[in-house]
Motif scaffolding. Structure first.
Motif, short mmCIF file in Angstrom:
data_model
loop_
_atom_site.label_atom_id
_atom_site.label_comp_id
_atom_site.label_asym_id
_atom_site.label_seq_id
_atom_site.Cartn_x
_atom_site.Cartn_y
_atom_site.Cartn_z
N ALA A 136 0.11 -1.07 -0.12
CA ALA A 136 -0.16 -0.18 -0.12
C ALA A 136 0.48 1.21 -0.49
O ALA A 136 0.07 2.14 0.82
CB ALA A 136 -0.90 -0.19 1.75
N GLY A 137 1.25 0.94 -0.40
CA GLY A 137 2.69 2.34 -0.66
C GLY A 137 3.82 2.72 0.24
O GLY A 137 4.61 3.55 -0.28
N THR A 138 3.52 1.76 0.99
CA THR A 138 4.74 1.40 1.61
C THR A 138 5.82 0.33 1.90
O THR A 138 5.31 -0.44 2.03
CB THR A 138 4.81 1.93 3.38
N PRO A 139 6.67 -0.20 2.69
CA PRO A 139 7.67 -1.84 2.89
C PRO A 139 6.75 -1.52 4.08
O PRO A 139 6.76 -2.81 4.42
CB PRO A 139 8.79 -1.08 2.87
N ARG A 140 5.73 -1.68 4.93
CA ARG A 140 5.12 -1.90 6.00
C ARG A 140 4.04 -1.73 5.82
O ARG A 140 2.66 -1.62 6.54
CB ARG A 140 5.62 -1.14 7.32
N THR A 141 3.74 -0.81 4.90
CA THR A 141 2.04 -1.25 4.03
C THR A 141 1.27 -2.29 3.74
O THR A 141 1.76 -2.58 2.81
CB THR A 141 0.58 0.29 4.49
N VAL A 142 0.13 -2.29 3.64
CA VAL A 142 -0.35 -3.67 3.08
C VAL A 142 -2.25 -3.37 3.12
O VAL A 142 -2.87 -3.14 4.34
CB VAL A 142 -0.36 -4.96 3.50
N PHE A 143 -2.93 -3.61 2.41
CA PHE A 143 -4.33 -3.91 2.31
C PHE A 143 -5.05 -5.53 1.45
O PHE A 143 -4.28 -5.77 0.17
CB PHE A 143 -5.12 -2.69 1.28
N PRO A 144 -6.09 -5.94 1.25
CA PRO A 144 -6.39 -7.23 0.90
C PRO A 144 -6.94 -6.72 0.23
O PRO A 144 -7.86 -5.93 -0.37
CB PRO A 144 -7.48 -7.73 2.77
N THR A 145 -6.96 -7.78 -0.89
CA THR A 145 -7.66 -7.18 -1.99
C THR A 145 -8.06 -8.92 -2.70
O THR A 145 -8.48 -9.93 -2.55
CB THR A 145 -6.85 -6.63 -3.01
N THR A 146 -8.59 -8.83 -4.08
CA THR A 146 -8.60 -10.17 -5.62
C THR A 146 -7.90 -9.61 -6.56
O THR A 146 -8.08 -8.58 -6.84
CB THR A 146 -10.23 -10.12 -5.05
N ALA A 147 -7.99 -10.48 -7.08
CA ALA A 147 -7.36 -10.15 -8.43
C ALA A 147 -8.56 -9.53 -9.08
O ALA A 147 -8.38 -8.50 -9.42
CB ALA A 147 -6.99 -11.75 -9.26
N GLY A 148 -9.77 -10.11 -9.26
CA GLY A 148 -10.79 -9.34 -10.24
C GLY A 148 -11.26 -7.78 -9.87
O GLY A 148 -10.82 -6.75 -10.43
N GLU A 149 -11.01 -6.92 -8.14
CA GLU A 149 -10.27 -5.69 -7.51
C GLU A 149 -9.13 -5.25 -8.72
O GLU A 149 -9.15 -3.63 -8.76
CB GLU A 149 -10.44 -5.71 -6.25
N LEU A 150 -8.14 -6.06 -8.14
CA LEU A 150 -6.94 -4.97 -8.73
C LEU A 150 -7.37 -4.89 -10.54
O LEU A 150 -6.44 -3.53 -11.37
CB LEU A 150 -5.78 -6.15 -9.03
N LEU A 151 -7.96 -5.82 -11.13
CA LEU A 151 -8.40 -5.68 -12.71
C LEU A 151 -9.08 -4.72 -12.56
O LEU A 151 -8.54 -3.47 -13.72
CB LEU A 151 -8.57 -6.87 -13.53
#
Length: 163
Positions: A136-151
């Motif tokens: 999520a923009g830094t080496p310590r931040t993340v977010f849950p998602t799906t392949a469909g959302e990424l597309l």
């Protein structure tokens, strides 16, 4: 001097969170105490399979930066992907090229929130997982998602990126 108030998330991650919210994505950005710089580190910190980590890798093709969102379970076969994608040779972008194209540092590049829109491929292997985790923009931040959302978020193409 009063203590400086800390924002809830780093600035780059706040931009990612804003884009997710505007797109109606339910997943929220999380800041972890452990590094998520590599797929293995992210999987260990999140307690998930390494294949469920969506790595955001920047390559240079035809003299422009492109983004490849790949499963952490394998490496990108640049020759095969370039042929499938109909692009010229793919080569990994240098750290300064990554920052110039995305505004984010290697190890924390998100699939969204970049300085400029990048042509994007989403690894077909990511569809094997009902929940993915992306930086999520830094080496310590993340977010849950799906392949469909990424597309949907990236306007990317779904292609196999491995051999």
């Amino acid at each position: 001097m009063a203590p400086r108030e800390r924002t809830p998330l780093p600035v780059r991650s706040m931009e990612v969170a804003r884009i997710l919210a505007e797109a109606g994505i339910e997943g929220r950005v999380r800041e972890l105490t452990e590094s998520t710089r590599t797929a293995a580190e992210a999987a260990a910190a999140l307690g998930c399979d390494v294949g469920a980590i969506a790595n955001s890798l920047v390559f240079i093709s035809d003299d422009e930066p492109v983004l490849v969102l790949t499963s952490g379970r394998h490496k990108v076969d640049t020759t095969a992907l370039a042929a499938r994608w109909g692009r010229g040779k793919l080569r990994r972008a240098a750290p300064e090229q990554v920052r110039q194209a995305t505004g984010q540092a290697i190890g924390g590049v998100a699939p969204i929130g970049h300085i400029q829109a990048l042509p994007t491929v989403v690894d077909a292997a990511l569809t094997d997982y009902p929940r993915l985790w992306a930086a999520a923009g830094t080496p310590r931040t993340v977010f849950p998602t799906t392949a469909g959302e990424l597309l949907r978020l990236t306007g990317g193409l779904l292609l196999p990126v491995g051999p």
